[in-house]
Design a protein around this motif. Structure first.
Motif, PDB file in Angstrom:
ATOM      1  N   THR B 307       0.832  -1.203   0.000  1.00 23.68           N
ATOM      2  CA  THR B 307       0.000   0.000   0.000  1.00 23.68           C
ATOM      3  C   THR B 307       0.868   1.255   0.000  1.00 23.68           C
ATOM      4  OG1 THR B 307      -1.646  -1.200   1.283  1.00 23.68           O
ATOM      5  CG2 THR B 307      -1.862   1.194   1.236  1.00 23.68           C
ATOM      6  N   TYR B 373      -3.947  -0.364  -9.033  1.00 19.27           N
ATOM      7  CA  TYR B 373      -2.840  -0.070  -8.123  1.00 19.27           C
ATOM      8  C   TYR B 373      -3.134   1.157  -7.252  1.00 19.27           C
ATOM      9  CZ  TYR B 373      -0.301  -3.686 -10.526  1.00 19.27           C
ATOM     10  OH  TYR B 373       0.076  -4.894 -11.034  1.00 19.27           O
ATOM     11  N   PHE B 374      -3.188   2.330  -7.858  1.00 15.92           N
ATOM     12  CA  PHE B 374      -3.306   3.542  -7.041  1.00 15.92           C
ATOM     13  C   PHE B 374      -4.615   3.579  -6.238  1.00 15.92           C
ATOM     14  CE2 PHE B 374      -4.273   8.121  -6.441  1.00 15.92           C
ATOM     15  CZ  PHE B 374      -3.208   8.410  -5.602  1.00 15.92           C
ATOM     16  N   LYS B 375      -5.716   3.391  -6.936  1.00 18.91           N
ATOM     17  CA  LYS B 375      -7.006   3.480  -6.260  1.00 18.91           C
ATOM     18  C   LYS B 375      -7.189   2.318  -5.276  1.00 18.91           C
ATOM     19  CE  LYS B 375     -11.733   4.762  -7.384  1.00 18.91           C
ATOM     20  NZ  LYS B 375     -12.743   4.824  -8.442  1.00 18.91           N
ATOM     21  N   LYS B 376      -6.739   1.144  -5.694  1.00 14.89           N
ATOM     22  CA  LYS B 376      -6.842  -0.024  -4.819  1.00 14.89           C
ATOM     23  C   LYS B 376      -6.040   0.214  -3.523  1.00 14.89           C
ATOM     24  CE  LYS B 376      -7.696  -4.392  -3.786  1.00 14.89           C
ATOM     25  NZ  LYS B 376      -9.024  -5.024  -3.737  1.00 14.89           N
ATOM     26  N   ALA B 377      -4.827   0.726  -3.675  1.00 17.93           N
ATOM     27  CA  ALA B 377      -3.974   0.990  -2.505  1.00 17.93           C
ATOM     28  C   ALA B 377      -4.642   2.013  -1.579  1.00 17.93           C
ATOM     29  CB  ALA B 377      -2.599   1.471  -2.942  1.00 17.93           C
ATOM     30  N   ALA B 378      -5.294   3.007  -2.173  1.00 16.78           N
ATOM     31  CA  ALA B 378      -5.960   4.035  -1.357  1.00 16.78           C
ATOM     32  C   ALA B 378      -7.118   3.425  -0.555  1.00 16.78           C
ATOM     33  CB  ALA B 378      -6.457   5.173  -2.247  1.00 16.78           C
ATOM     34  N   LYS B 379      -7.767   2.415  -1.137  1.00 14.71           N
ATOM     35  CA  LYS B 379      -8.839   1.726  -0.396  1.00 14.71           C
ATOM     36  C   LYS B 379      -8.262   0.914   0.758  1.00 14.71           C
ATOM     37  CE  LYS B 379     -12.066   1.382  -4.251  1.00 14.71           C
ATOM     38  NZ  LYS B 379     -12.729   0.491  -5.198  1.00 14.71           N
ATOM     39  N   VAL B 380      -7.185   0.193   0.477  1.00 13.06           N
ATOM     40  CA  VAL B 380      -6.551  -0.602   1.541  1.00 13.06           C
ATOM     41  C   VAL B 380      -6.045   0.330   2.642  1.00 13.06           C
ATOM     42  CG1 VAL B 380      -4.765  -2.309   2.073  1.00 13.06           C
ATOM     43  CG2 VAL B 380      -5.954  -2.407  -0.123  1.00 13.06           C
ATOM     44  N   ARG B 381      -5.619   1.516   2.243  1.00 10.80           N
ATOM     45  CA  ARG B 381      -5.155   2.499   3.220  1.00 10.80           C
ATOM     46  C   ARG B 381      -6.253   2.808   4.248  1.00 10.80           C
ATOM     47  NH1 ARG B 381      -2.692   8.559   1.913  1.00 10.80           N
ATOM     48  NH2 ARG B 381      -1.918   8.933   4.006  1.00 10.80           N
TER      49      ARG B 381
END
Lengths: 141, 484
Positions: B307, B373-381
Motif C-alpha cells: 500500500t 494499483y493507485f485506487k486499490k492501494a488508497a482503499k486498503v489504506r
C-alpha cells in the motif's frame, strides 16, 4: 496481473521523462537493461498482493487529514503581502490583493517594493539558464 | 565534568537562562564536537559555524529571553528544509546548486523561538531510503558502530544527535524516516500527526504522508521541540487547526492506569535474536511496572508495504515532475529539443532509488493500471487506518517494535530494493493512518547495537504519547553516550 516487459518499462520511463539506457556500459547494455526491467517487474509483482484484500464498498483514502480546511480565497496575492501576512497574523488567511493583476506580484521593475525585486532576483538566480527576466528553453514551435 | 555539548536540550536551555554559561560557549562546544566527530560519521552536509557564532554573540549581548522556548539552543535541520540563502539539496545531484530565497515555516518558527540553526543534515535522496546510503553527497555512519548504517532517511539527524553534535534536530517521516534512524542509532524520534506541523518549505516526497518532527536524546526534549513548531500555517492548507497542547509541560503517567495494545502482526514476526531479547525484556519491564498489555490484531498490516510503496511512489512521481531543468536545479549540457532537455536533465540528476520510485509511481498512476494499483492501494489504506482506530479503542496507546533487525552493514540491501522495502513494515503503517508515533530506545543488544520501540497514539494525541514516553524512558535501561 501484468508482466512488465521491456516495451512497457520503456514506455513508462518515457512518461516519467527518464532514460533507462543512460549510464549503462556499452557492450553489456542489453543485459543490464534486462536486469533493470526484471527488477522493476519484481517490485510491481509484489504490489499485486493488494488484490487479495476485499475492498468492496470501501472508499479510497487519499489523505489522512481529519478536518479539511477551507480553501484560500481565489484571489491573487502579492509576494510581499503574502510574506507579511504569514508572519503577522498567524492562523489568519492571507489578504487578497485588491489590484487584481497577477503579473504585478513578480514585477522587479516596481520601484515601490524591494521585497518583490528580491524575490524575482532569487527566482531567476536559481534558474540554470535565463534571458533577461525569462527562463529559457529550446525552441518549441 | 559534563561538557556543554553533552547536555540535554532542556538542561542546555535552563543553563542559558540562568546564565550558567553563555550562548557562545554552548555554541563553541557544539561546533567543536561537530569538528571532532564529523570526519568519522558525516552526519552534516553543511555546518553554519560563522553564522552560529555571530548569532550567539548577539544573543549574549541582548540577554536571556525566557519567553522563547529554544533561546540560544543549537538545532539542526534535515537538508529538505529550506533555509534562506543556504544550499538545500535534498541529498540529490539535481538540486546541487539550489539556494532557496525563502524559509520553511519550521525553520522560521525555530528562529522565532530563539534556536540557532547550526547544521543541515544528510539524508537519503529526497528522503527515499532507510539507510542514508542513497545520499548523493556523503555516507553517514552509525555513531554506535562505524561499520553500520545509521538508518534513514533522517540518518544524519539521528547520528548527529546521538553523537552529541547538537541537542536537537528536525527530520521528516514519510514512512518511518524519523522513527527508524532514531531506533537504529539509539535516540528519541517523534513523528507528529499529519497536519500537526507545517510542511511549507519542506521539499516534498509523498505529500499525504510527509510530516516533520524532532529527534533528541531525551523524550522531554522532543516535546520542547514540537511545542516550538506545532500549529496551523496559513501557507500550508494541510496543516491542522486542531488545538495544540503544551507539549513541553509533561507529567509522567501512573503505569497502573496505562494499557498498551500489543498487535500480534508487529510482535510475532521474525526478529534478529539480539533484537528479540531486548524486546522481550522491554515487555517484561512494562509488566513488572504495572502497565497492562492487551493483545490485539491489526489484520491489514501485512499489506502496508505494498500500500505504502504504491501510494508514496505515485505521490513522488507527481511531486518530482517539477525537476525539469528549466526553473531550478540541474540542467543537462547536451540536449536537442525540449523533451531531451527534460529527459537528460532528470536522468543525470536523479539517483537510482529515486528513479525506481518515480517509475513505480508513474506505472501505478498510468492509464489502465490506475484502478488496480493507485485506487486499490488508497482503499486498503482506509482499512489500515481502521485497524489503528480499532486497536486504540480499548487501549491508551499501541506499542510496537521499530525494526526487526539492528543497524546493518553498509551495502547489505542497496541492490535488493524489495527486501529493503519489506524491512520498513513496522514504520510505514502509521504514515498511512496519519497518527503520531514516538520511537525511543529499549536498550542495547548483546551486539552493542541499540534496539527501539515505538508508541502510536490517536490523531493529535502527541501529549499523551510523550508522557508515556517519559515513563518508558525511566523503566527501560538508559543507553550510554555514543563513543565516537
Amino acid at each position: 496481473m501484468p508482466a512488465i516487459d521491456e516495451k512497457t518499462a520503456l514506455a513508462i520511463a518515457k512518461l516519467a521523462r527518464l532514460d533507462l539506457r543512460e549510464g549503462l556500459a556499452p557492450g553489456t547494455e542489453e543485459a543490464e537493461l534486462k536486469k533493470l526491467v526484471e527488477e522493476f517487474g519484481k517490485i510491481v509483482g509484489y504490489m499485486d498482493i493488494l488484490g487479495e484484500v476485499d475492498t468492496e464498498g470501501v472508499e479510497p483514502l487519499y489523505s489522512p487529514m481529519v478536518e479539511p480546511r477551507p480553501p484560500r480565497e481565489d484571489a491573487p496575492f502579492t509576494a510581499a503581502a503574502k510574506d507579511a501576512d504569514a508572519r503577522g497574523a498567524k492562523g489568519a488567511p492571507g489578504k487578497p490583493e485588491s489590484s487584481g493583476d497577477p503579473d504585478a506580484s513578480f514585477d522587479p521593475d516596481d520601484p515601490d517594493s524591494s521585497a518583490k525585486e528580491d524575490r524575482a532576483r532569487w527566482i531567476l538566480d536559481d534558474a540554470p539558464m535565463t534571458f533577461g527576466r525569462y527562463f529559457t528553453v529550446p525552441k518549441v514551435v | 565534568m559534563t561538557k556543554l555539548h553533552e547536555l540535554s536540550l532542556e538542561e542546555a536551555r535552563a543553563g542559558l537562562l540562568k546564565k550558567d554559561f553563555k550562548v557562545l560557549e554552548l555554541a563553541e562546544s557544539v561546533l567543536s564536537r561537530i569538528e571532532e566527530v564529523e570526519p568519522k560519521i558525516r552526519a552534516c552536509l553543511e555546518v553554519f559555524g560563522e553564522e552560529t557564532r555571530k548569532a550567539a554573540a548577539a544573543m549574549d549581548e541582548a540577554g536571556p529571553d525566557p519567553s522563547k522556548k529554544l533561546w540560544g539552543v543549537p538545532v539542526s535541520v534535515k537538508d529538505v528544509f529550506l533555509v534562506k540563502g543556504a544550499p538545500t539539496t535534498a541529498g540529490s545531484r539535481i538540486l546541487e546548486n539550489y539556494v532557496p530565497g525563502y524559509e520553511a515555516t519550521v525553520v522560521e518558527k525555530l528562529r522565532e523561538e530563539g534556536a540557532l540553526i547550526v547544521a543541515k543534515t544528510n539524508l537519503d535522496e529526497f528522503a527515499m531510503g532507510s539507510s542514508t546510503e542513497f545520499s548523493a553527497y556523503a555516507t553517514t555512519k552509525n555513531p554506535r558502530n562505524l561499520e553500520r548504517v545509521p538508518g534513514g532517511s533522517s540518518g544524519g539527524a539521528a547520528a548527529g544527535v546521538t553523537a552529541g553534535e547538537f541537542p536537537g534536530a528536525f527530520g521528516t517521516d514519510t514512512g518511518g524516516s524519523i522513527r527508524q534512524p532514531a531506533a537504529l542509532c539509539g535516540c528519541v524520534g517523534l513523528k507528529p500527526t499529519y497536519g500537526r506541523v507545517s510542511r511549507y518549505g519542506i521539499i516534498a516526497y509523498g505529500s499525504s504522508l510527509d510530516q516533520a518532527g524532532p529527534l533528541a536524546r531525551k523524550v522531554k526534549d522532543t516535546g520542547i521541540l514540537l511545542a516550538s513548531v506545532a500549529g496551523p500555517d496559513p501557507r500550508d492548507s494541510t496543516s491542522s487547526s486542531v488545538k495544540t497542547d503544551d507539549y513541553a509541560d509533561l507529567a509522567e503517567p501512573d503505569p497502573g492506569k496505562l494499557t498498551f495494545a500489543i498487535p500480534k502482526e508487529f510482535w510475532e514476526g521474525t526478529f534478529d535474536p539480539n533484537v528479540k531479547k531486548v524486546l522481550d525484556r522491554a515487555l517484561d519491564l512494562l509488566k513488572e511496572n504495572g502497565v497492562a498489555l492487551k493483545p490485539v490484531s491489526m489484520p491489514r498490516i501485512g499489506y502496508s508495504v505494498a500500500t505504502y510503496y504504491v501510494l508514496a511512489a505515485s505521490e513522488a512521481s507527481t511531486n518530482l515532475a517539477r525537476y525539469d531543468g528549466v526553473r531550478y536545479g540541474h540542467r543537462a549540457k547536451k540536449y536537442d529539443d525540449l523533451l531531451s532537455l527534460y529527459v537528460n536533465s532528470r536522468t543525470e540528476g536523479f539517483g537510482k532509488e529515486v528513479k525506481r520510485r518515480i517509475l513505480l509511481g508513474t506505472f501505478a498512476l498510468s492509464s489502465g493500471y490506475y484502478d488496480a494499483y493507485f485506487k486499490k492501494a488508497a482503499k486498503v489504506r482506509r482499512l489500515i487506518r481502521e485497524d489503528f482506530e480499532k486497536a486504540l479503542e480499548g487501549a491508551d496507546l499501541i506499542l510496537a517494535p521499530v525494526s526487526s533487525i539492528p543497524a546493518w552493514p553498509f551495502g547489505a540491501f542497496t541492490d535488493d530494493p524489495l527486501t529493503q522495502y519489506q524491512l520498513d513494515v513496522m514504520t510505514l503503517p502509521l504514515n498511512l493512518a496519519g497518527g503520531p508515533g514516538l520511537s525511543l530506545p529499549a536498550g542495547l543488544g548483546d551486539d552493542g547495537l541499540p534496539v527501539g520501540v515505538q508508541l502510536f497514539g490517536k490523531p493529535f494525541g502527541e501529549k499523551k504519547l510523550l508522557e508515556a514516553g517519559l515513563l518508558l524512558e525511566k523503566i527501560f535501561p538508559a543507553l550510554p553516550a555514543a563513543v565516537v
